[in-house]
Design a protein around this motif. Structure first.
Motif, PDB file in Angstrom:
ATOM      1  N   UNK A  27       0.781  -1.331  -0.209  1.00  0.00           N
ATOM      2  CA  UNK A  27       0.192   0.008   0.001  1.00  0.00           C
ATOM      3  C   UNK A  27       0.881   1.213  -0.176  1.00  0.00           C
ATOM      4  N   UNK A  28       1.816   1.207   0.743  1.00  0.00           N
ATOM      5  CA  UNK A  28       2.820   2.495   0.988  1.00  0.00           C
ATOM      6  C   UNK A  28       3.297   2.892  -0.490  1.00  0.00           C
ATOM      7  N   UNK A  29       3.494   1.991  -1.465  1.00  0.00           N
ATOM      8  CA  UNK A  29       3.922   2.357  -2.780  1.00  0.00           C
ATOM      9  C   UNK A  29       2.886   3.396  -3.415  1.00  0.00           C
ATOM     10  N   UNK A  30       1.616   3.261  -3.186  1.00  0.00           N
ATOM     11  CA  UNK A  30       0.486   4.016  -3.741  1.00  0.00           C
ATOM     12  C   UNK A  30       0.420   5.349  -3.325  1.00  0.00           C
ATOM     13  N   UNK A  31       0.906   5.399  -1.981  1.00  0.00           N
ATOM     14  CA  UNK A  31       1.194   6.944  -1.632  1.00  0.00           C
ATOM     15  C   UNK A  31       2.386   7.364  -2.155  1.00  0.00           C
ATOM     16  N   UNK A  32       3.318   6.622  -2.420  1.00  0.00           N
ATOM     17  CA  UNK A  32       4.606   7.250  -2.797  1.00  0.00           C
ATOM     18  C   UNK A  32       4.267   7.545  -4.451  1.00  0.00           C
ATOM     19  N   UNK A  33       3.540   6.736  -4.929  1.00  0.00           N
ATOM     20  CA  UNK A  33       3.190   7.470  -6.278  1.00  0.00           C
ATOM     21  C   UNK A  33       2.388   8.861  -6.575  1.00  0.00           C
ATOM     22  N   UNK A  52       8.771   5.658   3.036  1.00  0.00           N
ATOM     23  CA  UNK A  52       9.647   6.002   4.282  1.00  0.00           C
ATOM     24  C   UNK A  52       9.132   4.835   5.016  1.00  0.00           C
ATOM     25  N   UNK A  53       9.144   3.893   4.680  1.00  0.00           N
ATOM     26  CA  UNK A  53       9.062   2.382   5.507  1.00  0.00           C
ATOM     27  C   UNK A  53      10.466   1.739   6.038  1.00  0.00           C
ATOM     28  N   UNK A  54      10.444   0.876   6.828  1.00  0.00           N
ATOM     29  CA  UNK A  54      11.874   0.052   7.030  1.00  0.00           C
ATOM     30  C   UNK A  54      12.301  -0.265   5.899  1.00  0.00           C
ATOM     31  N   UNK A 112      14.486  10.615  -2.480  1.00  0.00           N
ATOM     32  CA  UNK A 112      13.570  10.989  -1.460  1.00  0.00           C
ATOM     33  C   UNK A 112      12.945   9.929  -0.854  1.00  0.00           C
ATOM     34  N   UNK A 113      12.527   9.920   0.438  1.00  0.00           N
ATOM     35  CA  UNK A 113      11.699   9.011   1.015  1.00  0.00           C
ATOM     36  C   UNK A 113      10.627   9.629   1.690  1.00  0.00           C
ATOM     37  N   UNK A 114       9.248   9.140   1.233  1.00  0.00           N
ATOM     38  CA  UNK A 114       8.014   9.623   1.413  1.00  0.00           C
ATOM     39  C   UNK A 114       7.226   9.079   2.393  1.00  0.00           C
ATOM     40  N   UNK A 115       6.710  10.093   3.495  1.00  0.00           N
ATOM     41  CA  UNK A 115       5.852   9.520   4.650  1.00  0.00           C
ATOM     42  C   UNK A 115       4.552   9.193   4.090  1.00  0.00           C
ATOM     43  N   UNK A 116       4.319   8.017   3.844  1.00  0.00           N
ATOM     44  CA  UNK A 116       2.888   7.438   3.377  1.00  0.00           C
ATOM     45  C   UNK A 116       1.530   8.127   3.945  1.00  0.00           C
ATOM     46  N   UNK A 117       1.583   8.274   5.125  1.00  0.00           N
ATOM     47  CA  UNK A 117       0.264   8.878   5.621  1.00  0.00           C
ATOM     48  C   UNK A 117       0.173  10.353   5.283  1.00  0.00           C
TER      49      UNK A 117
END
Length: 310
Positions: free
Chosen positions: A16-22, A91-93, A145-150
């Motif tokens: 799911x976090x990939x969708x937020x990064x997109x 920005x996950x582990x 860049x790392x992205x905070x998914x929330x």
């Protein structure tokens, strides 16, 4: 301006976090490529090709990429990095294990945990446990860049039909090896993607009371279970339950904080929740400063009564 998103996946599907990064990538530019690096990862590549906004999927499929060893993914990314202005990971582990290596090898400064995109070279990120927001501008030729998914609403998992291009994976770096993985199996939603989270703190008094008081409420709400650092340090629950600056960052639709005082470290991990309900016997607890609804009283009485009425 072409952007590369490195997909977090399980070889069969996209996390799911990939969708937020997109979603973050789409605010930077329109041409977005997704790298799926794994082994037997055709399923994940096909899923990535359907994600809204994806123009192309690059599939690197090789045995040395099966377990997402950072050294091998980094080497594969470096082979194509020159083609991109931005390289993004969640920005996950998982993402935080890979992105720093890429930035170091490219000799650029990593921009960590962004929460907003101002322009193609300017971003916002929290500092001081979220008490201040830094605006960061980078002149680096490639921005890692790392992205905070929330902080970004996910793009749709369906809607595109991008081509899948196979690229060559880098050779095994030979400096690390996969030994084993212990996966926690949950009967309830995963903490970082749950719409409702029920968290407990030191005020619960023990691990037995944590289970006795919180699980019935979480079951009624269909919620994930979380905890403060104090509860984790006291041994009430495993550390993968921890919400906070040194734990997991969550932003569910509903966050119920039970027996949590609201230390700054904890607030950094949940204050972006849409609705916050706090239950605590101390009316001066800092948690009430961010709560939308607060109940002052004995959690051992209030929580069971709440669960009984649901």
């Amino acid at each position: 301006m072409t952007i590369l998103v490195i997909a977090e996946h399980d070889n069969a599907s996209i996390k799911a976090a990939t969708l937020n990064t997109m979603a973050a990538a789409s605010k930077i530019g329109d041409e977005i490529h997704v790298l799926v690096a794994g082994h037997g990862a055709q399923g994940a590549a096909q899923a990535a090709a359907k994600v809204a906004g994806c123009a192309k999927v690059l599939l690197a499929d090789a045995p040395q990429l099966a377990e997402s060893l950072a050294e091998n993914i980094e080497a594969t990314v470096l082979s194509i990095a020159k083609d991109y202005s931005h390289i993004l990971t969640p920005a996950t582990a998982w993402g935080k294990n890979i992105a720093p290596r890429i930035a170091a090898k490219l000799d650029v400064a990593q921009i960590s945990d962004i929460t907003a995109v101002i322009s193609a070279d300017t971003f916002e990120r929290p500092i001081y446990a979220g008490n201040a927001i830094a605006t960061v501008q980078s002149a680096d030729p490639v921005k890692v860049i790392t992205v905070r998914a929330t902080s970004f609403d996910p793009v749709a998992a369906q809607g595109a039909s991008a081509e899948v291009e196979t690229i060559e994976a880098a050779a095994d770096a030979g400096v690390s090896q996969f030994v084993s993985r212990e996966v926690t199996r949950l009967d309830r939603p995963e903490l970082m993607s749950a719409h409702i989270v029920v968290s407990g703190g030191r005020g619960l008094g023990s691990g037995e009371n944590y289970t006795k008081v919180l699980e019935p409420l979480a079951d009624k709400l269909g919620a994930a279970l979380g905890a403060s650092r104090a509860a984790v340090d006291a041994g009430y629950v495993p550390n993968d339950y921890q919400v906070g600056q040194t734990g997991k960052i969550v932003a569910p639709q509903l966050y119920v904080a039970v027996g949590i005082s609201g230390a700054i470290q904890h607030l950094a991990g949940m204050k972006d929740s849409k609705v916050i309900v706090a239950i605590n016997s101390d009316e001066d607890a800092p948690i009430f400063g961010v709560a939308d609804y607060g109940v002052v009283g004995d959690l051992n009485v209030i929580v069971p009564a709440l669960a009984a009425h649901l």
